[in-house]
Design an enzyme around this catalytic site. Sequence first.
Site, short mmCIF file in Angstrom:
data_model
loop_
_atom_site.label_atom_id
_atom_site.label_comp_id
_atom_site.label_asym_id
_atom_site.label_seq_id
_atom_site.Cartn_x
_atom_site.Cartn_y
_atom_site.Cartn_z
N LEU A 50 -59.69 -8.92 -43.62
CA LEU A 50 -59.87 -9.79 -43.56
C LEU A 50 -60.51 -10.41 -42.22
CD1 LEU A 50 -56.87 -10.32 -45.19
CD2 LEU A 50 -58.14 -11.17 -46.05
N ASP A 67 -12.98 7.88 -10.21
CA ASP A 67 -13.08 7.17 -10.29
C ASP A 67 -12.97 6.27 -8.68
OD1 ASP A 67 -14.05 6.19 -12.39
OD2 ASP A 67 -12.45 4.88 -12.99
N ASP A 78 -61.63 -4.28 -18.14
CA ASP A 78 -60.87 -4.14 -17.13
C ASP A 78 -61.33 -2.45 -15.87
OD1 ASP A 78 -58.44 -4.44 -15.00
OD2 ASP A 78 -56.39 -3.86 -16.07
N PHE A 101 -17.75 2.71 -6.29
CA PHE A 101 -18.41 2.40 -6.47
C PHE A 101 -19.56 2.95 -8.34
CE2 PHE A 101 -22.45 5.35 -6.21
CZ PHE A 101 -23.60 4.23 -6.49
N ALA A 161 -56.67 -1.40 -43.20
CA ALA A 161 -58.09 -1.87 -43.19
C ALA A 161 -58.18 -3.27 -44.06
CB ALA A 161 -58.14 -0.75 -44.27
N LEU A 165 -7.90 3.67 -4.33
CA LEU A 165 -7.63 3.71 -5.67
C LEU A 165 -6.92 5.32 -6.52
CD1 LEU A 165 -9.73 1.85 -7.24
CD2 LEU A 165 -11.20 3.30 -7.83
C1 LIG Z 1 -25.82 4.72 -10.72
O1 LIG Z 1 -25.27 4.60 -12.16
C2 LIG Z 1 -26.35 5.03 -13.03
C3 LIG Z 1 -25.64 4.80 -14.70
O2 LIG Z 1 -25.46 3.72 -14.40
C4 LIG Z 1 -26.77 7.09 -12.51
O3 LIG Z 1 -28.07 7.41 -13.34
C5 LIG Z 1 -27.06 7.03 -11.30
O4 LIG Z 1 -26.79 8.40 -10.61
C6 LIG Z 1 -25.88 6.07 -10.04
N1 LIG Z 1 -25.97 6.63 -8.84
C7 LIG Z 1 -25.81 7.37 -7.91
C8 LIG Z 1 -26.43 6.99 -6.33
O5 LIG Z 1 -25.10 7.79 -8.08
#
Ligand SMILES: *[C@@H]1O[C@H](CO)[C@@H](O)[C@H](O)[C@H]1NC(C)=O
Length: 681
Positions: free
Chosen positions: A300, A139, A488, A142, A295, A171
């Site tokens: 109707l 994680d 249109d 971001f 139909a 993190l």
């Molecule tokens: C951000 O998250 C989405 C899924 O929620 C993912 O598809 C996308 O690639 C991510 N953006 C980046 C820049 O990693």
Amino acid sequence: MAQSQHPHAMAALAFAVAVFLLAGAPGARSQQPYGSEVADCNNRHNDTGLLGYFCSRGGSSAPSCQTYLTFHATPPYSDFAAIAALLGADAAGLAAANSAASATAALAPGTKVLVPATCSCTGAAHYQRNATYVAVAGDTLFVIANNTFQGLSTCQAMQEQVLGGAPAKTLQARQAITVPLRCACPSAAQGSAGVRYLVTYLVDEFDELGAIASRFGVDAGSISAANEMTSDTIYPFTTLLIPVKSQPDVSQLRSPPLPPPPPPVAPAPTKKSKNHTGVYVGIGVAVAVLAVVAAVVAALALRARRRRASATVAAAGGGVAKKGGKGKGKASPVFTSGEVSVSISEAFSGLSDIKSSLNVFTYGELTAATDGFSPDRRVGGSVYRAVFNGDSAAVEVVDRDVSSEVDIMRKINHLNLVRLIGVSHHRGRWYLVSEYAEHGTLRDCLLAGGAGTAPPLSWAQRVQVALDVAEGLRYLHGYTRPPYVHMDVSSDSVLLAAGLRAKIRNFGGARIIRGSTDAAGERGEAFTMTSNIAGTRGYMAPEYLEHGVVSPKADVYSLGVVLLELVTGKDVEELESKGDPFAGLNTLARDIDGSDDDDAALRRMEEFLDPAMAAAGSCPREAVAMMVRLIERCVRRDAAGRPGIGEVAQHLLMLHGVSGDGWHSSLEHYRSSGANSGEQL
Ligand SMILES: *[C@@H]1O[C@H](CO)[C@@H](O)[C@H](O)[C@H]1NC(C)=O
Ligand SMILES: *[C@@H]1O[C@H](CO)[C@@H](O)[C@H](O)[C@H]1NC(C)=O
Ligand SMILES: *[C@@H]1O[C@H](CO)[C@@H](O)[C@H](O)[C@H]1NC(C)=O
């Protein structure tokens, strides 16, 4: 192609909104800024609100309020209990808000969920709602903000508030962190305008502002205002605040009810039809059921119609206006899925192969063909260029009911009407695969030619385009069974394919005309009434806009406006900006055609014609005069005074002759007769 709840409608309303915005109605603007730099984690972007929506904006706001967030079910968050745990919500309340009986029933991936939440000011700075999250290996701030929380938080906000500005490196796995979820409360100004909630809406891939607005039943302008947007462009994985006046409903998040999948018209032999067998059986049953329903409905409706055959229906404001967008309204769907298309090939041997098949593509096939819907492949709106076996095709991603469009497009086959190749359905969205037009829309070509970014179209090419559009409409009005009107036609719904041949697209607003239009489309008295007015501002015939009268003459009117754009090189907005664009057409034609070419007339002609054409060759003067006369007749207020589409096509064919073979001789004629200076523009 539009839907009453989709953009593209009611010019009057659009105008009113525009006036309202321009006049700077108090409190209708400057609420919260729209930040799209969600991936730029090294900068705070506090002025675009990425640290959080501001507590005091647009007048004093409530320090806390009830609000709603949106979320998309994605493994491992595939039921309400898991989503509630992630977002720190109450599972039972969440299920109830989504009209679901069980909190633990699995949700299909991509299902959109409405999350009730309380939103409060943190300190004096930002609104937010806190969720707690335990980080896992890999994680980053971001990834947590964008991927796990799908954009409901930002790396900037997490960094600032949670880690005290420390870089994301610190993190650790299993570290519990607070994730500030983005939300906001209505400002005083919004509150006094009746806004009760600001829904934090997660922008999804392919979302368009107008479509989002119509789902929530608000106008796009109010969303732009609430988010201080300077353009209509929105980005996936960002949030938009939607100002709503009543409690939102989860149905507003989801796509309209699925239209019947297109019947399996001779699936392409090369496709893995084995895999699709189940689908086809399902489709077959659905189609059979629909046919019966249709139909009955049709019977109707017909009876009802007969009873009030001559009643005049006043146009009711059935839609939200937006000009030029891709989104189109749908035709009122008293539709005829059961209608059998006649063998057009019997009547018209000259037309190309009529036994067009409709392929059902898998989503995987479409992603492969579009480089994963890469931005480089985007050719405008939600249309992408796909390549299948070396051939280009256009893939339009649509979020509306496409049944009527598909139904019509299956029945038509004409060089000047965009051909539908296949469809796909994935996670509630439809994908229409159609012919690719390498030169894009006529509108863009005309504007690009004027800006010098593409070679301008010559007079001869413009006449060819006009003739193509007229021929396409003539086919639609007179040679399909049942006959249709497009409703249109605009320079945006005309595409230019190879050789600059024009093809009409956007059949979503097309309607069936029952009545006495003969095969040549000459008799225009066939008409029908509607209260669902959809079309593009500036192109809609007055009787349609004002009274909902749908007839072939309405298409003739729109075509007249397109012809005027072709000749002047100006788009309809620019034409309208200088007052009535049709005033004086008659006088102009007389002037241009006048035998003694006085300088004033030549100057007027020069002012009238697209200056870009000068670079692309000359315009035969008598042809220009004929064209101006034709336009004047097409855009008459009185529909009965307009020519039928067959007559328009005939005139254009004659004009075409003048600009084709007669081109040089006509020039020579002017030269030898001494009128040498003016006709060459
Ligand atoms: C951000 O998250 C989405 C899924 O929620 C993912 O598809 C996308 O690639 C991510 N953006 C980046 C820049 O990693
Ligand atoms: C953003 O942050 C900068 C520097 O911290 C500050 O000067 C500026 O006023 C902030 N902008 C807003 C809108 O809060
Ligand atoms: C959310 O958490 C942050 C950091 O722990 C805290 O400063 C803030 O007051 C909390 N906000 C709310 C609305 O609970």
